[in-house]
Design an enzyme around this catalytic site. Structure first.
Site, PDB file in Angstrom:
ATOM      1  N   GLY A 154      -0.121  -6.909  -4.830  1.00  0.00           N
ATOM      2  CA  GLY A 154       0.867  -7.755  -4.175  1.00  0.00           C
ATOM      3  C   GLY A 154       2.257  -7.717  -4.772  1.00  0.00           C
ATOM      4  N   TYR A 155       2.470  -6.975  -5.849  1.00  0.00           N
ATOM      5  CA  TYR A 155       3.802  -6.924  -6.449  1.00  0.00           C
ATOM      6  C   TYR A 155       4.734  -6.115  -5.552  1.00  0.00           C
ATOM      7  CZ  TYR A 155       1.732  -8.701 -10.806  1.00  0.00           C
ATOM      8  OH  TYR A 155       1.087  -9.453 -11.763  1.00  0.00           O
ATOM      9  N   SER A 156       5.793  -6.781  -5.100  1.00  0.00           N
ATOM     10  CA  SER A 156       6.766  -6.174  -4.175  1.00  0.00           C
ATOM     11  C   SER A 156       6.069  -5.611  -2.943  1.00  0.00           C
ATOM     12  CB  SER A 156       7.591  -5.085  -4.868  1.00  0.00           C
ATOM     13  OG  SER A 156       8.320  -5.633  -5.939  1.00  0.00           O
ATOM     14  N   GLY A 188       3.267  -4.218  -2.527  1.00  0.00           N
ATOM     15  CA  GLY A 188       2.653  -2.907  -2.720  1.00  0.00           C
ATOM     16  C   GLY A 188       3.612  -1.843  -3.217  1.00  0.00           C
TER      17      GLY A 188
END
Length: 340
Positions: free
Chosen positions: A60-62, A64
């Site tokens: 979920g960081y940025s 993907g």
């Protein structure tokens, strides 16, 4: 670079890990406080050059994008990186609708998200696959069985968890042992001089069962870096300027006193406040790795200084005492008589 064993497993992590949460332009969570791609690449290269070979990211960081960038940058040197990522939260983080089966810790969600992460990361295996938070809507055995299957097929080497309550971690370990499944070898949690809540239950549980601890937010979202001043608003562009609720919880009288002690020791050791705060964590025996996020190469180098700082026992005690929270019952009751 010092390498430490992850709990009782055979996996060894660099004492400082590189957190990739700020890599990639975010549309939702972390919007406005990410690194641009060019600077993030320089941070990644500088970290590997310095021996920081453990890199932590999440689906979920940025949305993907963090995984995608790492996949591009690891080409030709995948073996040089101990790669950790996570599943549990929706990849798009509320910026677009996702099917309910594409998040959470169900078997379908875990297997699907692992395949998506492998594709974005352009690799055929993940060294440490972590569930990002407990999910009480799914039986523990279902979650562990899916993770165990990923280990048995070779897509994942080790599994871990993050943001678990002490009872849920213990229950998971018991279930893994009872059913002969791969167990959580590490737990990733928030721990710093301004937030020591994990010491009530989770860290003692990890210590008791030989689970390695990976620390996130070791500088309390930058508060312990020394760039904040009492009575003044957070500097523009910082995370605590954007996250006003976090600022309100962090800017307490006790935390300002803690920061004063950190600044005092920084002057004594000719080091940055960040290096002192990280050194305090590195001297905790439960810690396998401390995850540092750096938006610039300069920040990375400041954090690396922590590896050179060795705090005497008396200074560790001073930091322990000034930052100690009100533990509450039964911890105060027990603590008056023996360590809990």
């Amino acid at each position: 670079m010092e390498h430490r064993q992850l709990g009782r497993s055979g996996l060894r992590l660099s004492a400082l890990s590189l957190g990739a949460m700020t890599f990639g332009e975010a549309k939702g969570f972390m919007k406005g406080v990410h690194s641009d791609d060019a600077e993030a690449r320089r941070v990644f290269d500088a970290a590997l050059e310095a021996g920081v070979d453990t890199v932590d990211t999440a689906n979920g960081y940025s949305e993907g994008r963090s995984e995608e960038l790492l996949g591009q940058w690891m080409k030709g040197r995948r073996h040089d990186v101990t790669l950790a990522t996570k599943c549990r939260f929706p990849t798009l983080g509320g910026t677009a609708p996702m099917h309910p089966d594409e998040s959470g810790l169900s078997r379908k969600s875990i297997l699907w998200n692992c395949e998506q992460s492998l594709r974005r990361l352009q690799t055929d295996y993940i060294d440490l696959y972590q569930v990002h938070m407990q999910d009480r809507s799914v039986p523990i055995e279902e979650t562990l069985r899916a993770l165990d299957d990923l280990v048995r097929t070779g897509k994942v080497r080790y599994v871990g968890c993050s943001n678990y309550a002490g009872y849920r971690l213990t229950e998971s370990l018991w279930s893994a042992e009872r059913h002969g499944l791969s167990r959580y070898e590490g737990i990733q949690l928030q721990w710093n001089l301004a937030a020591r809540d994990a010491e009530r239950e989770v860290i003692p549980a990890a210590r008791a069962f030989g689970v390695g601890v990976l620390v996130w937010s070791p500088l309390a979202r930058g508060f312990l870096s020394g760039k904040y001043r009492k009575g003044q608003p957070p500097p523009k562009g910082t995370r605590l300027e954007t996250w006003k609720d976090s600022w309100a919880m962090t800017a307490t009288e006790q935390n300002w006193r803690t920061l004063d002690k950190v600044l005092e020791l920084a002057a004594r050791h000719d080091a940055s406040p960040a290096a002192i705060s990280l050194a305090w964590l590195l001297q905790k025996p439960e810690v396998s790795s401390v995850i540092v996020g750096a938006r610039t190469v300069q920040q990375l180098h400041e954090n690396l200084r922590a590896l050179e700082v060795k705090l005497p026992a008396q200074e560790v005690k001073e930091l322990d005492e000034v930052s100690a929270p009100q533990w509450g019952y039964p911890y105060n009751f027990i603590g008056a008589r023996e360590p809990w």
